[in-house]
Design an enzyme around this catalytic site. Sequence first.
Site, PDB file in Angstrom:
ATOM      1  N   ASP A 136      18.642   5.383  -1.891  1.00  0.00           N
ATOM      2  CA  ASP A 136      19.815   4.362  -1.735  1.00  0.00           C
ATOM      3  C   ASP A 136      19.351   3.115  -2.697  1.00  0.00           C
ATOM      4  O   ASP A 136      18.091   2.660  -2.790  1.00  0.00           O
ATOM      5  CB  ASP A 136      20.148   4.029  -0.345  1.00  0.00           C
ATOM      6  CG  ASP A 136      20.698   5.125   0.299  1.00  0.00           C
ATOM      7  OD1 ASP A 136      21.580   5.918  -0.414  1.00  0.00           O
ATOM      8  OD2 ASP A 136      20.374   5.558   1.534  1.00  0.00           O
ATOM      9  N   HIS A 173      21.303   8.380  -6.578  1.00  0.00           N
ATOM     10  CA  HIS A 173      21.750   8.031  -5.519  1.00  0.00           C
ATOM     11  C   HIS A 173      21.647   9.341  -4.466  1.00  0.00           C
ATOM     12  O   HIS A 173      21.748   9.108  -3.153  1.00  0.00           O
ATOM     13  CB  HIS A 173      23.172   7.433  -5.684  1.00  0.00           C
ATOM     14  CG  HIS A 173      23.549   6.153  -4.670  1.00  0.00           C
ATOM     15  ND1 HIS A 173      23.108   6.327  -3.269  1.00  0.00           N
ATOM     16  CD2 HIS A 173      24.336   5.255  -4.728  1.00  0.00           C
ATOM     17  CE1 HIS A 173      23.568   5.197  -2.752  1.00  0.00           C
ATOM     18  NE2 HIS A 173      24.106   4.493  -3.749  1.00  0.00           N
TER      19      HIS A 173
END
Lengths: 378, 321
Positions: free
Chosen positions: A359, A355
């Site tokens: 995304d 992350h």
Amino acid sequence: MPQLGITVTEGTLIAWRRQPGDLVARDEAICDVSSDKVDTEIPAPAAGRILELLIEVGTTVDAGTVIATMEEEESALRAPSPGAVAVGGEDGPAARAPREAPRGDAERHSPVVMRLAAELGVALETVAGSGRDGRVRREDVLAAAQGSTTASGAALYVPPAAGRLSRMRQTIGEHVKRSLRESATVTSWIEVDFSAVEARRRALGVTALPVVAAATVATLAEFGELNAWLDGDAYTVHHDVNLGIAVSLGADGLIVPVVRAAQALDVEGLAAAIADLAGRARAGSLSPDEVRDGTFTITNPGQFGTFMATPVLNQPQVAILDIEAIVRRPVVVTEGGAETIAIRPVCVLGLSWDHRALDGAYAAHFLGALRERLQGVG
Amino acid sequence: MSELTYLEAISDALRVALREDDRVLLLGEDIGAFGGAFKVTAGLQQEFGADRVFDTPISEEAIVGGAVGAAIVGMRPVCEMQFADFVACAFDQLVNVAGKLHWRAGLAAPIVVRLPCGGGVSGGPYHSQNPEAWFMHAPGLKVFAPSSAYDAKGLLLAAIADPNPVIFLEHKYLYRRVRGEVPPGAYTTPQSANTVRDGDDLVVIAYGAMVHAALAAAEAIDEAGVRVLDLRTLVPLDERAILDAVRDCAKVVVVDEANYTCAAGAQVASLIAQYGYGDLDGPVVRVATPDAPIPFAPSLERAALPGVERIRDACRELLAY
């Protein structure tokens, strides 16, 4: 303190009949002692002079304890002398008892106690003995095993002695801990109809792995941010897909050989490359270059029937694809505008991604594109 | 089924054997018209004749030697020693002749030698002994030692039917003190041990009169389950039953009325030490008569023989270990 009987283990001093300095004849009473049953006179073990009285009236001591010292007759005439003898100690009447009942001992265990403790997993040092002198008896072990038994009936587990992890396991452990610490690992899953994959692999005579690998490599061309390294702040997107394939070495561990420039290979080429690397990985004959520079990894544990996992990123890569079991399932299919339920081979693909680098939408988009490609391979 | 004394059960076994098997004959001192020192053979000479119930000279060696000869030519002789103590006079015929005959000459010697044994009757040093261990040590002889009326008859018939020479110990103290249901006619008791009282905390191993002392001792102990194993036969020794009892109970008291050293119980203890070691939760405890002749004086004899109290105390001591 002499042993006053086979079963009597201690005695209480009632009275001293002689004082230090007194001369006594052999077998003359020196003191009176009480056991739990009888009172007894204690005779002098030899003729001589009393030197010292070591316990006070009213004191209870174990058999064998020295209660007084004296010097023998000859030396008593030429005091002081080294010829002191202990009254009531090892040389006293107790030592002459021909047969003595076996003593209990909390530290030593009978054969059956040791055997049952091993069988039932009872740690003997934790068992309070109810036998003589705290000895652990058979019933104590059985009671301890009963007490520690869980509802499922399993006895308390006593683990075997710990060993050391192999070097390979230590290395793997350091790597995965670092990966979980460094990366913000998230896993996304997608369900894929593998009808086309199955048809394709049968046509080519290969397993599903190279078919999925080829489709993944092709999809990564459109999603280059997943074919990348993130090392601290340094983020590198690669042109080549150096495809790592996780190979289990059984109990020894896991190794990830790399197919370099996998985008240059077709399904059959990938199949051959993977088979070659996996075979040499298991044989232990990979060169160091063959396990370096991976940019994306596929792990394939589904052969054992599991359907979901959360793979750990192979640092410094930012994504890893997990292929789970291909299972025949009822699925809703649309044919000619009508929905029906069909039996299809279905596989769950999981993508762990970092992350920090990207995304969820990007990862989901990639998985959707990969599914479209896999469902359309032909 | 009728209730017989231990003595009557032995008489009944002899009568059944004489009736059912022409080869059976009895030899002994005053066993005919007089009926034997203890009247075990009373009436048998009248019923079966003087050529089958045979009064012998006062020579134990002649009795056993004659019996061995009769056995070789196909008879089934049953010898009576007036007291077990006197079997020493026949020792050579038993140990060197009867016990070795099969191994030396391939000839069976199916004789039975009845030994009225044991103390508790103020018999003194010549009339109180328990000589079973002498014969356990001699290969080729079997040794039986029943404790009940039922087993006395069943084991005597088994001894008469056995192709080996059998030493049959019948305890004088039990002759008229023990009685029980005894079936009519022929039956045999297995040559194996018998659990006569159940319990899992300790086992008392005994035979003969000591079985009754062990039972009384066990009854006196409320706080634990005391098993009593009656060996019944010493050769063959039921090793499986002994080791099974040790496995179940983990604590063992072995009782002999015989003198302590090298008694039957010593063999039992040795067996347990070697093969039951892993099952033991305490020392193998032995209770026996001290290594001294049996005194005449009733008070001294009571002190010498292992009575109920000594067995009970030994059990309590071991249970507490």
